[in-house]
Write an enzyme that holds these catalytic residues in place. Structure first.
Site, PDB file in Angstrom:
ATOM      1  N   GLU A 149      -5.051  -8.672   1.082  1.00 30.57           N
ATOM      2  CA  GLU A 149      -5.734  -8.312   2.440  1.00 30.57           C
ATOM      3  C   GLU A 149      -6.881  -8.334   2.151  1.00 30.57           C
ATOM      4  O   GLU A 149      -7.476  -7.592   1.154  1.00 30.57           O
ATOM      5  CB  GLU A 149      -4.975  -6.835   2.829  1.00 30.57           C
ATOM      6  CG  GLU A 149      -3.859  -7.197   3.493  1.00 30.57           C
ATOM      7  CD  GLU A 149      -3.200  -5.622   4.195  1.00 30.57           C
ATOM      8  OE1 GLU A 149      -4.049  -4.791   4.464  1.00 30.57           O
ATOM      9  OE2 GLU A 149      -1.979  -5.183   4.262  1.00 30.57           O
TER      10      GLU A 149
ATOM     11  N   GLU B 192       0.920  -1.330  -0.085  1.00 32.19           N
ATOM     12  CA  GLU B 192      -0.024  -0.091   0.012  1.00 32.19           C
ATOM     13  C   GLU B 192       0.876   1.655  -0.262  1.00 32.19           C
ATOM     14  O   GLU B 192       0.607   2.166   0.943  1.00 32.19           O
ATOM     15  CB  GLU B 192      -1.057   0.148   1.426  1.00 32.19           C
ATOM     16  CG  GLU B 192      -2.193  -1.256   1.265  1.00 32.19           C
ATOM     17  CD  GLU B 192      -3.080  -1.162   2.243  1.00 32.19           C
ATOM     18  OE1 GLU B 192      -2.960  -0.249   3.234  1.00 32.19           O
ATOM     19  OE2 GLU B 192      -4.017  -1.845   2.179  1.00 32.19           O
TER      20      GLU B 192
END
Length: 486
Positions: free
Chosen positions: A387, A179
């Protein structure tokens, strides 16, 4: 550690739907969120140590000093993973544990921790998946300017070489960044993440240098790792939707897609920054000076797999004239926007949806749409959901159990969305539950529990929740039970 309970397995039916052969079942964590041992083995502070120790930055003044004490309990944690039947474990490396200043030689004691963790995983039959960076820049590099400085990309490439040399013979899948959007725009834009800076131009510069660091690390990994080793990057792509079908709201969605998604997918997967992103942000940075010759070729080195993190969709609009801006973007409260160049865009909570403890709407269709969008825009690119999960207000019952039917329903819905995407042509190779265990949830401290395993932080006891047992059975059957049996 509490053993897996066989007594609550779902009733599997013949109509259970299965997953593709070779589909990888895993769970994920991050170093600062679980390891603890913040000052042991030569480790020095990262930006998250500094941030969490700064008054008012993290709820309740929580820090990752001890966290889930995984540094000392990793053997028990691996055994718990084995009991749950995990096939893969995605962990991140603490940069300042292995290279404390972010430059120079490695600290062998730090490397030894990850060597022992990987050996333990392999002995348990669990595939290790290493992420080089999950937000924890060594503080000394931040003191020198951090990600807005180009030299930080050079330091990251050196660090990647250290890790490839230490673990390349035993780790078959490597991820450069987790991320990077959060690192750039929450860390340097809104300031709700470390290092807590609120400088829109710096956020954009950080985004480019994170991209560049990814490309340079890819070159290092390709050069040092054995043939057949997989490389990847993980992006938290925003599944952006306009509030209405108006042209103004469509433009709001375009803007957020540019600065939320294409700022990374453009250079990484197409070798170019989107023209509309450059136009939206040209008053903040001079892209012609920021991007040097050769940068885009370096950034766009092919990855073997694209990791996708998804939790909830993003609903946006352009405010009506005179209306106040609304920013329910799910990324924390701040007077500063993490959307440089599009600060005026309004964000909304999706109506009529069930919500998690983070107040995020539960919408599995968002994951399906995201996987299909990436497949359409980048055909043939292998994907992994790296995720996906939810926080709920979990507690231990008087019988010592943690029942979390909401999380089971969340996981079932999102795994069913993955199945739909696969059936419709998306090349999804695996799924990593976030998170293996409860942990330090960044600015929320220990107030939010995402884990499939409950952690009693006072005693460090691990208690698999009902969702952990459910997920274990999904793995064992390589299939989802019908929804009414979940």
């Amino acid at each position: 550690m509490t053993a897996v309970r066989p007594d609550i397995a779902p009733q599997w039916a013949p109509e259970a739907t299965d997953f593709p052969t070779g589909f990888v079942w895993g769970a994920a964590t991050a170093a600062y969120q679980i390891e603890g041992a913040a000052a042991e083995g030569g480790r020095t502070p990262s930006i998250w140590d500094t941030f969490s120790h700064t008054a008012g930055k993290v709820r309740n003044g929580d820090t990752g000093d001890i966290a889930a004490d995984h540094y000392h309990r990793y053997r028990d944690d691996v055994q718990l993973m084995k009991q749950l039947g995990l096939k893969a474990y995605r962990f991140s490396v603490s940069w300042s544990r292995v290279q404390p200043t972010g430059r120079g030689p490695a600290v062998e004691r730090g490397l030894d921790f990850y060597r022992k963790l990987v050996d333990e995983l392999l002995e348990a039959g669990i595939t290790p998946v290493a992420t080089l960076y999950h937000w924890d820049l060594p503080q000394e590099l931040e003191d020198a300017g951090g990600w807005p400085q180009r030299v930080t990309a050079d330091r990251f490439a050196d660090y990647a070489a250290i890790m490839a040399g230490a673990l390349g013979d035993r780790v078959g899948m490597w991820t450069t960044f987790n991320e990077p959007w959060c690192s750039a725009f929450l860390g340097y834009g809104s300031g709700v993440h470390a290092p807590g800076r609120t400088e829109a131009p710096s956020a954009l510069r950080a985004a480019h240098h994170l991209n560049l660091a990814h490309g340079r690390a890819m070159e290092v990994l390709r050069g040092q790792l054995p043939a057949g080793t997989q490389t990847s990057v993980t992006l938290n792509l925003h599944q952006v939707r306009p509030l209405t079908d108006s042209a103004a709201d469509a433009d709001a969605a375009r803007r957020i897609d540019a600065v939320g998604n294409r700022v990374f997918t453009g250079p990484m997967l197409r070798g170019e920054y989107p023209e509309d992103l450059i136009a939206d942000t040209s008053h903040l940075v001079d892209w012609s000076k920021l991007v040097h010759d050769g940068d885009l070729a370096a950034i766009s080195r092919p990855v073997d797999v694209l990791g996708i993190n998804y939790y909830t969709p993003t609903l946006v609009s352009t405010p009506a004239e005179g209306a106040g801006d609304s920013r329910d973007d799910g990324h924390g409260a701040s007077d500063y926007s993490p959307w440089p160049g599009s600060e005026h865009v309004a964000f909304h909570l999706a109506e009529g949806k069930q919500r998690t403890a983070m107040n995020w709407a539960i919408d599995p269709n968002g994951l399906y749409n995201l996987l299909m969008d990436v497949t359409r825009d980048h055909p043939g690119l292998p994907l992994m959901v790296t995720e996906n999960g939810a926080a709920f207000d979990d507690y231990v019952s008087p019988e010592g159990r943690v029942e979390d039917p909401e999380r089971i329903a969340y996981l079932h819905g999102h795994l069913a969305a993955v199945q739909r995407a696969v059936a419709d042509g998306a090349d999804v190779r695996g799924y990593f539950l976030w998170s293996l265990m409860d942990n330090f949830e960044w600015g929320y401290g220990y107030s939010k529990r995402f884990g499939a395993v409950y952690v009693d932080y006072a005693s460090q006891r691990r208690i698999p929740k009902a969702s952990a047992h459910w997920y274990s059975d999904v793995i064992r059957h390589h299939a989802l039970p019908p929804a009414d049996h979940s």
